[in-house]
Structures are given as structure tokens and as C-alpha cells.
Design a protein around this motif. Structure first.
Motif, short mmCIF file in Angstrom:
data_model
loop_
_atom_site.label_atom_id
_atom_site.label_comp_id
_atom_site.label_asym_id
_atom_site.label_seq_id
_atom_site.Cartn_x
_atom_site.Cartn_y
_atom_site.Cartn_z
N LEU A 5 47.76 59.94 94.39
CA LEU A 5 48.63 59.20 95.29
C LEU A 5 47.79 58.45 96.30
O LEU A 5 46.61 58.75 96.50
CB LEU A 5 49.58 60.17 95.99
CG LEU A 5 50.47 61.01 95.06
CD1 LEU A 5 51.27 62.01 95.87
CD2 LEU A 5 51.37 60.11 94.23
N LEU A 6 48.41 57.48 96.96
CA LEU A 6 47.70 56.68 97.96
C LEU A 6 47.00 57.57 98.98
O LEU A 6 45.83 57.36 99.29
CB LEU A 6 48.67 55.72 98.66
CG LEU A 6 48.09 54.92 99.83
CD1 LEU A 6 46.95 54.02 99.37
CD2 LEU A 6 49.18 54.11 100.51
N SER A 54 41.28 47.92 101.35
CA SER A 54 40.69 47.53 100.06
C SER A 54 39.37 46.82 100.28
O SER A 54 38.43 46.97 99.48
CB SER A 54 41.66 46.67 99.25
OG SER A 54 41.83 45.40 99.81
N LYS A 55 39.24 46.06 101.36
CA LYS A 55 37.97 45.39 101.67
C LYS A 55 36.92 46.43 102.06
O LYS A 55 35.79 46.39 101.59
CB LYS A 55 38.16 44.39 102.80
CG LYS A 55 36.90 43.66 103.17
CD LYS A 55 37.12 42.66 104.29
CE LYS A 55 35.81 42.03 104.69
NZ LYS A 55 35.93 41.15 105.84
N GLY A 62 45.60 46.87 94.20
CA GLY A 62 46.41 47.52 93.18
C GLY A 62 45.92 48.92 92.86
O GLY A 62 46.71 49.82 92.55
N GLU A 63 44.62 49.15 92.95
CA GLU A 63 44.08 50.48 92.71
C GLU A 63 44.51 51.46 93.79
O GLU A 63 44.61 52.66 93.55
CB GLU A 63 42.55 50.44 92.63
CG GLU A 63 42.03 49.74 91.41
CD GLU A 63 40.51 49.78 91.34
OE1 GLU A 63 39.96 50.89 91.24
OE2 GLU A 63 39.91 48.71 91.39
N LEU A 64 44.75 50.93 95.00
CA LEU A 64 45.20 51.80 96.08
C LEU A 64 46.66 52.21 95.92
O LEU A 64 47.01 53.36 96.14
CB LEU A 64 45.02 51.11 97.44
CG LEU A 64 43.61 50.94 97.95
CD1 LEU A 64 43.61 50.14 99.25
CD2 LEU A 64 42.93 52.28 98.16
N ILE A 65 47.50 51.26 95.52
CA ILE A 65 48.93 51.54 95.55
C ILE A 65 49.50 52.03 94.22
O ILE A 65 50.58 52.57 94.19
CB ILE A 65 49.73 50.31 96.04
CG1 ILE A 65 49.49 49.09 95.15
CG2 ILE A 65 49.39 50.01 97.48
CD1 ILE A 65 50.30 47.87 95.54
N ASN A 66 48.77 51.88 93.12
CA ASN A 66 49.25 52.39 91.84
C ASN A 66 48.77 53.81 91.64
O ASN A 66 47.68 54.18 92.05
CB ASN A 66 48.75 51.52 90.69
CG ASN A 66 49.36 50.14 90.73
OD1 ASN A 66 50.53 49.99 91.06
ND2 ASN A 66 48.57 49.13 90.42
N ASN A 67 49.57 54.62 90.97
CA ASN A 67 49.20 56.01 90.71
C ASN A 67 48.33 56.08 89.46
O ASN A 67 48.82 56.17 88.35
CB ASN A 67 50.45 56.88 90.51
CG ASN A 67 51.24 57.02 91.79
OD1 ASN A 67 50.73 56.75 92.87
ND2 ASN A 67 52.47 57.44 91.68
N HIS A 68 47.02 56.02 89.66
CA HIS A 68 46.08 56.13 88.55
C HIS A 68 45.84 57.60 88.24
O HIS A 68 45.92 58.45 89.11
CB HIS A 68 44.74 55.47 88.90
CG HIS A 68 44.82 53.99 88.98
ND1 HIS A 68 44.91 53.20 87.87
CD2 HIS A 68 44.83 53.15 90.04
CE1 HIS A 68 44.96 51.94 88.24
NE2 HIS A 68 44.92 51.88 89.55
#
Length: 139
Positions: A5-6, A54-55, A62-68
Motif C-alpha cells: 500500500l502507499l 516521486s521526485k 504510478g508506482e506510489l499509488i498502485n498496489n504492486h
């Protein structure tokens, strides 16, 4: 495999870069507690804050907000990112913190050091200290 999760990603990325919640809060121009709410999942950062994060962490938003399902790995300190931490609230008459800019060699050293195990880090630091003391000895 569990989802990241984020809040978990933010904690993982921050700790991989050896930053405190206070330092990231300062970078975002907020308090430590404000940033801690993101890592605790009590609040979600707005879009501009996500862009700053993200910077800082050099990951796509997208890597931060998507559940990878795989952990995010921060491999390098990128030269195009300003890693300096700007104080949010300096008290009057307080001595401002020193800002240190890292050279590319110093960034490389941090990156390589971060890949070592805890025992390898200790061994490396002991060896480095011996080398520095050897160089500084009068001949």
C-alpha cells in the motif's frame, strides 16, 4: 504475495534512503507528524505532494499509488534530484542547519554502502577508518 500500500511504500522508500520522517516532512514543508500520518495510512497525500515524493524517491507516481506486489527498490541517488532538506520552521535566533551537497563520488559511495549487509557495513567502516588513520599518520 501481499500488496504494498502507499503507506508501506512511503516507509520503505524513506528508510532505504536513510531519511527520517522529520527530514521528509521538512522536504515537503510540513511537520513530522503530518508526514507520519501518510505512513500510518491516516491521510493520503494530495497530488502535488505525491509529485514531490516521486521526485525525491525517483519513482513514477504510478508506482506510489498502485498496489504492486513486488517491493520498490531504490537503486541510486540521482544527480538531477535536489536531496537537500529545507527547514520548514526555523525558530528566531536559531542557527540554520548546514546543507551539504553530495558529489557524484559521494553518491556512488552511499549507493554501494546501501547494498551491503549490516556485518559488511561494519567491516567496511572499520577498514575505512583504518585507512584514513593510516593516511593521516605523520611520516
Amino acid at each position: 504475495m501481499s500488496e504494498l500500500l502507499l503507506k508501506d511504500k512511503l516507509r520503505e522508500l524513506r528508510t532505504r534512503m536513510h531519511l527520517t520522517q522529520s527530514k521528509v516532512g521538512q522536504y515537503l514543508n510540513m511537520t513530522r507528524q503530518g508526514y507520519a500520518h501518510y505512513e500510518a495510512g491516516l491521510r493520503n497525500p494530495d497530488y502535488l505532494t505525491l509529485l514531490k515524493l516521486s521526485k525525491l524517491y525517483q519513482v513514477d507516481i504510478g508506482e506510489l499509488i498502485n498496489n504492486h506486489t513486488t517491493p520498490i527498490v531504490h537503486e541510486t541517488l540521482h544527480e538531477n534530484v535536489d536531496y537537500t532538506i529545507k527547514p520548514a520552521n526555523i525558530k528566531q535566533n536559531a542557527v540554520p542547519p548546514r546543507v551539504i551537497q553530495l558529489t557524484s563520488d559521494e553518491k556512488k559511495l552511499f549507493n554501494l554502502y546501501g547494498k551491503l549487509s549490516p556485518s559488511e557495513k561494519k567491516e567496511f567502516l572499520d577498514m575505512l577508518e583504518l585507512k584514513v588513520n593510516e593516511i593521516k599518520k605523520p611520516k
